[in-house]
Design a protein around this motif. Structure first.
Motif, PDB file in Angstrom:
ATOM      1  N   ILE A 132       8.745 -34.004  20.514  1.00  0.00           N
ATOM      2  CA  ILE A 132       9.620 -33.818  21.668  1.00  0.00           C
ATOM      3  C   ILE A 132      11.014 -33.370  21.232  1.00  0.00           C
ATOM      4  O   ILE A 132      11.551 -32.399  21.755  1.00  0.00           O
ATOM      5  N   THR A 133      11.578 -34.063  20.240  1.00  0.00           N
ATOM      6  CA  THR A 133      12.933 -33.672  19.816  1.00  0.00           C
ATOM      7  C   THR A 133      12.932 -32.261  19.220  1.00  0.00           C
ATOM      8  O   THR A 133      13.891 -31.521  19.360  1.00  0.00           O
ATOM      9  N   ALA A 134      11.821 -31.890  18.566  1.00  0.00           N
ATOM     10  CA  ALA A 134      11.783 -30.572  17.927  1.00  0.00           C
ATOM     11  C   ALA A 134      11.212 -29.499  18.848  1.00  0.00           C
ATOM     12  O   ALA A 134      11.037 -28.359  18.433  1.00  0.00           O
ATOM     13  N   TYR A 135      10.924 -29.846  20.118  1.00  0.00           N
ATOM     14  CA  TYR A 135      10.210 -28.940  21.025  1.00  0.00           C
ATOM     15  C   TYR A 135      10.834 -27.550  21.073  1.00  0.00           C
ATOM     16  O   TYR A 135      10.164 -26.541  20.956  1.00  0.00           O
ATOM     17  N   ARG A 136      12.145 -27.482  21.273  1.00  0.00           N
ATOM     18  CA  ARG A 136      12.797 -26.170  21.367  1.00  0.00           C
ATOM     19  C   ARG A 136      13.856 -25.990  20.280  1.00  0.00           C
ATOM     20  O   ARG A 136      14.655 -25.070  20.324  1.00  0.00           O
ATOM     21  N   LEU A 137      13.863 -26.891  19.296  1.00  0.00           N
ATOM     22  CA  LEU A 137      14.863 -26.806  18.237  1.00  0.00           C
ATOM     23  C   LEU A 137      14.197 -26.383  16.928  1.00  0.00           C
ATOM     24  O   LEU A 137      12.998 -26.158  16.876  1.00  0.00           O
ATOM     25  N   ASP A 138      15.006 -26.310  15.874  1.00  0.00           N
ATOM     26  CA  ASP A 138      14.497 -25.900  14.573  1.00  0.00           C
ATOM     27  C   ASP A 138      13.497 -26.943  14.054  1.00  0.00           C
ATOM     28  O   ASP A 138      13.870 -28.078  13.754  1.00  0.00           O
ATOM     29  N   GLN A 139      12.220 -26.539  13.962  1.00  0.00           N
ATOM     30  CA  GLN A 139      11.164 -27.486  13.608  1.00  0.00           C
ATOM     31  C   GLN A 139      11.444 -28.213  12.297  1.00  0.00           C
ATOM     32  O   GLN A 139      11.420 -29.431  12.224  1.00  0.00           O
ATOM     33  N   GLY A 140      11.716 -27.439  11.259  1.00  0.00           N
ATOM     34  CA  GLY A 140      11.856 -28.023   9.928  1.00  0.00           C
ATOM     35  C   GLY A 140      12.961 -29.056   9.849  1.00  0.00           C
ATOM     36  O   GLY A 140      12.735 -30.200   9.459  1.00  0.00           O
ATOM     37  N   LYS A 141      14.156 -28.664  10.266  1.00  0.00           N
ATOM     38  CA  LYS A 141      15.311 -29.555  10.101  1.00  0.00           C
ATOM     39  C   LYS A 141      15.216 -30.782  11.002  1.00  0.00           C
ATOM     40  O   LYS A 141      15.472 -31.901  10.579  1.00  0.00           O
ATOM     41  N   VAL A 142      14.847 -30.550  12.284  1.00  0.00           N
ATOM     42  CA  VAL A 142      14.855 -31.664  13.229  1.00  0.00           C
ATOM     43  C   VAL A 142      13.743 -32.661  12.918  1.00  0.00           C
ATOM     44  O   VAL A 142      13.933 -33.874  12.979  1.00  0.00           O
ATOM     45  N   ARG A 143      12.574 -32.133  12.535  1.00  0.00           N
ATOM     46  CA  ARG A 143      11.485 -33.047  12.191  1.00  0.00           C
ATOM     47  C   ARG A 143      11.784 -33.858  10.945  1.00  0.00           C
ATOM     48  O   ARG A 143      11.426 -35.035  10.861  1.00  0.00           O
ATOM     49  N   THR A 144      12.422 -33.234   9.967  1.00  0.00           N
ATOM     50  CA  THR A 144      12.774 -33.978   8.752  1.00  0.00           C
ATOM     51  C   THR A 144      13.685 -35.146   9.121  1.00  0.00           C
ATOM     52  O   THR A 144      13.471 -36.283   8.698  1.00  0.00           O
ATOM     53  N   MET A 145      14.684 -34.849   9.961  1.00  0.00           N
ATOM     54  CA  MET A 145      15.616 -35.888  10.380  1.00  0.00           C
ATOM     55  C   MET A 145      14.879 -37.012  11.127  1.00  0.00           C
ATOM     56  O   MET A 145      15.048 -38.192  10.817  1.00  0.00           O
ATOM     57  N   LYS A 182       4.254 -27.228   5.181  1.00  0.00           N
ATOM     58  CA  LYS A 182       3.235 -26.192   5.377  1.00  0.00           C
ATOM     59  C   LYS A 182       3.524 -25.292   6.577  1.00  0.00           C
ATOM     60  O   LYS A 182       2.763 -24.369   6.856  1.00  0.00           O
ATOM     61  N   LYS A 183       4.564 -25.582   7.326  1.00  0.00           N
ATOM     62  CA  LYS A 183       4.968 -24.798   8.491  1.00  0.00           C
ATOM     63  C   LYS A 183       3.816 -24.514   9.457  1.00  0.00           C
ATOM     64  O   LYS A 183       3.656 -23.400   9.964  1.00  0.00           O
ATOM     65  N   GLY A 184       2.991 -25.523   9.696  1.00  0.00           N
ATOM     66  CA  GLY A 184       1.921 -25.390  10.679  1.00  0.00           C
ATOM     67  C   GLY A 184       0.649 -24.746  10.172  1.00  0.00           C
ATOM     68  O   GLY A 184      -0.286 -24.533  10.940  1.00  0.00           O
ATOM     69  N   THR A 185       0.575 -24.436   8.874  1.00  0.00           N
ATOM     70  CA  THR A 185      -0.639 -23.783   8.364  1.00  0.00           C
ATOM     71  C   THR A 185      -1.613 -24.758   7.705  1.00  0.00           C
ATOM     72  O   THR A 185      -2.675 -24.356   7.256  1.00  0.00           O
TER      73      THR A 185
END
Lengths: 106, 553
Positions: B136-149, B396-399
């Motif tokens: 949810i937090t990464a839904y429209r934001l930068d996946q990598g950075k926000v998910r890491t946080m 893996k950026k979704g791969t």
């Protein structure tokens, strides 16, 4: 594709109706809970003695006990009220919005 | 895989057999057999479920969210199970026993978050999320950075919470089985790894449901028997409790735990919004079919939680007389000295006093089951942050293939198990209810602000989310580190650098402020695109169109 669908739903007046109605209802209930709860916390913080007073002369029930027990029950009743309304009225409206967006597809 | 499950099941039963031997060797009383037998039944039953669940756990969706096929009622029980930890049963009973009304205030704070979660979050969580709240937090934001946080702050909360559970487990088993504290910690850690690695969310949910039913019925029975000593009259209980308790008439006054206003307000904030930021609770919203079932889950869960808190309150009050006036429960047989097994054993002593060894055995098995179930839920939430967020989406950026993702989450579970064991041993002397308070403080300051802003505020950008998330996390952790509970009690310094034990009142505004400054000062093209993407996210959050649905169709 889904972006087109979202666009259509957003333009449907029923969507605005859903958002306004449900938002108003949810925020009203939330405001009631937050006001009562933080009101209580403020009393704990600034006037703790008042919670220890008995509700009647000689009674073992104190103001604090009665207030808490009431909040336990009342807050749960509010969740029941919200679930009932959201699962019937609001869900029906949102399904209607999705259905109408699909219809425009054809 | 099935063979390994059975092998590990056997291994754990062997551990128990050794445990039984140890009891025979070190303590003469044969009474502990009730607890051992009942606990064995629970382990056998849950191992059976894990074996069954292992065959149904194939995809990542099965592993993380039981395929989204749990009903509202089942999920309500499981949420209540996740939420009512051993710290609730043991710590809060002890708190009422020692501090009276303060314990009841704590309970209301623990409860009041639920209606708010329902009104403002449940529906959007279900409509936007898939496996973890970072979806949810990464839904429209930068996946990598926000998910890491989000993963880092989830893991911090999970670790704090795990400490509380492991310490409770060690104390409990030490008392019941006469086992060494460290051995007990290892037993819990290993059983938890078995449940989660083989059974995933299906097994974890069912372990949670069984345990919730056991906890509710066991607590009710103890409360009922204890109240029968007082002819079911609350006035009788209060009369006697006030006449023997050291607080006397002050028993029903807010007391020393909430001595200053700042602590009281900070605690209220931390417990209410902490509930809304606990990763293992948030994850439960993704196990149901749709928003309708998600709402029902909260209705059932909050009903069970409210009911059980009142049961615990009565248990704590009656224990003041039944346990507090019985020399058998004190070291050296002297009333007023240290309770046998420590302060957290009040609920157990009460069960023994009102129902004998049989009821003590049952409640002990319940408490142990509770710890196992909560630890499993936490481990699964922690593992999913590592595998789904860090591994699959960031590295893996979704791969990544589903099989690889599941493998990583199983390895992560085993690593978390060992972390839990090490921390459990390191924090042996801490009060467990208090440790849960710390976990809530971090959840309220690190997870909640970014999550709620991402759902409600169009203006939130990646930079704002990162500033808010890391700012909340770092400040909450530092406030806790410099407070009396760690700086003085653990690290042995003379005086705390931060005068309050509850971080929420200070750390939450820091998180919101940083998120706001970071977002509004962000004029990049990317930030503009993120704000525009809010429109579609908003429609999905409201209508549920496009939401992840149950996998079995």
């Amino acid at each position: 594709m889904s972006s087109v669908m979202y666009e259509r739903m957003r333009e449907n007046p029923k969507f605005r109706e859903l958002v306004a109605k449900r938002g108003r209802f949810a925020w009203t209930l939330a405001a009631i809970v937050l006001t009562m709860f933080y009101g209580f916390v403020m009393v704990v913080a600034f006037a703790p003695e008042s919670l220890g007073q008995p509700i009647a002369e000689g009674s073992r029930w104190t103001v604090g006990l009665v207030a808490e027990l009431f909040m336990f029950i009342f807050f749960w009743v509010l969740t029941a009220v919200y679930v009932r309304k959201a699962n019937t009225e609001f869900d029906a409206l949102s399904q209607e919005i999705v259905r109408e967006a699909w219809k425009e597809n054809k | 895989m099935r063979k390994i499950v059975s092998a590990l099941g056997l291994l754990s039963l062997c551990t128990l057999a050794i445990a039984a031997d140890a009891v025979g060797a070190t303590e003469k009383q044969a009474t502990n057999w009730h607890a051992i037998i009942m606990f064995c039944i629970f382990v056998t039953l849950t191992m059976g479920i894990t074996y069954w669940a292992a065959s149904r756990t194939k995809s990542t969706s099965d592993f993380y969210t039981a395929g989204g096929g749990i009903t509202g009622f089942q999920n309500g029980l499981a949420i209540a199970g996740d939420y009512m930890s051993a710290a609730t049963l043991l710590g809060l009973t002890a708190m009422v026993y020692m501090q009276g009304y303060d314990g009841y205030i704590y309970m209301l704070c623990f409860f009041a978050g639920w209606p708010i979660i329902l009104f403002l979050m449940a529906e959007r969580l279900r409509n936007l999320g898939k496996f973890t709240f970072s979806d949810i937090t990464a839904y429209r934001l930068d996946q990598g950075k926000v998910r890491t946080m989000a993963a880092i702050s989830s893991l911090t909360v999970v670790c704090f919470y795990l400490i509380a559970q492991m310490v409770g487990a060690g104390q409990l088993i030490k008392l019941l089985f006469g086992l060494d504290y460290n051995v007990a910690i290892f037993a819990v850690g290993i059983l938890m790894m078995v449940y989660v690695t083989f059974g995933g969310m299906v097994a974890t949910t069912w372990v949670q449901i069984i345990k919730a039913v056991m906890l509710l019925s066991g607590g009710t029975l103890v409360m009922f028997l204890a109240m029968s000593y007082f002819n079911f009259s609350f006035t009788n209980v209060m009369d006697q409790a006030m006449s023997v308790h050291k607080l006397g008439e002050k028993l029903m006054h807010p007391g020393s735990l909430l001595a200053d206003p700042i602590t009281a307000i900070s605690l209220g904030l931390g417990l209410m919004f902490g509930t809304a930021g606990l990763p293992h609770i948030l994850m439960r919203f993704f196990t149901v079919t749709d928003a309708k079932e998600a709402r029902k889950s909260v209705l059932y869960a909050s009903g069970f939680v409210a009911y059980f808190f009142n049961v615990i309150f009565l248990m704590g009050l009656t224990a003041i007389i039944i346990v507090g006036q019985n020399p058998d429960f004190f070291e050296g047989g002297e009333i007023g000295k240290k309770l046998i097994g420590g302060g957290n054993m009040v609920a157990m002593h009460l069960a023994k006093a009102v129902g004998g060894d049989m009821l003590l055995g049952f409640l002990a098995a319940v408490a142990f089951a509770t710890i196992l179930a909560v630890v499993s839920g936490l481990a699964l939430a922690g593992a999913s942050a590592i595998s789904h967020d860090i591994y699959a989406r960031v590295i893996k950026k979704g791969t990544a293939s589903e099989a690889a993702e599941i493998r990583v989450s199983k390895i992560a579970t085993i690593c978390l198990g060992f972390v839990a064991i090490v921390l459990g041993i390191a924090f042996e002397k801490q009060n467990i209810a208090f440790m849960v308070g710390l976990a809530f403080g971090v959840a309220a300051a690190a997870n909640f602000p970014v999550l709620i802003l991402s759902m409600y505020w169009k203006g939130l950008t990646t930079r704002g989310a990162l500033w808010g998330g890391y700012g909340g996390l770092v400040s909450a952790v530092l406030f806790v580190l410099f407070s009396k509970s760690v700086w003085v009690d653990v690290l042995g310094n003379a005086a705390p650098l931060f005068p309050y034990t509850q971080p929420a009142l200070f750390a939450m505004p820091i998180a919101f402020l940083l998120a706001w400054i970071g977002s509004t000062s962000d004029a990049s093209v990317r930030a503009q695109a993120e704000k525009e993407a809010f429109g579609d996210q908003y429609v999905r959050a409201q209508t549920g169109f496009g939401a992840a649905s149950a996998s079995n169709h």
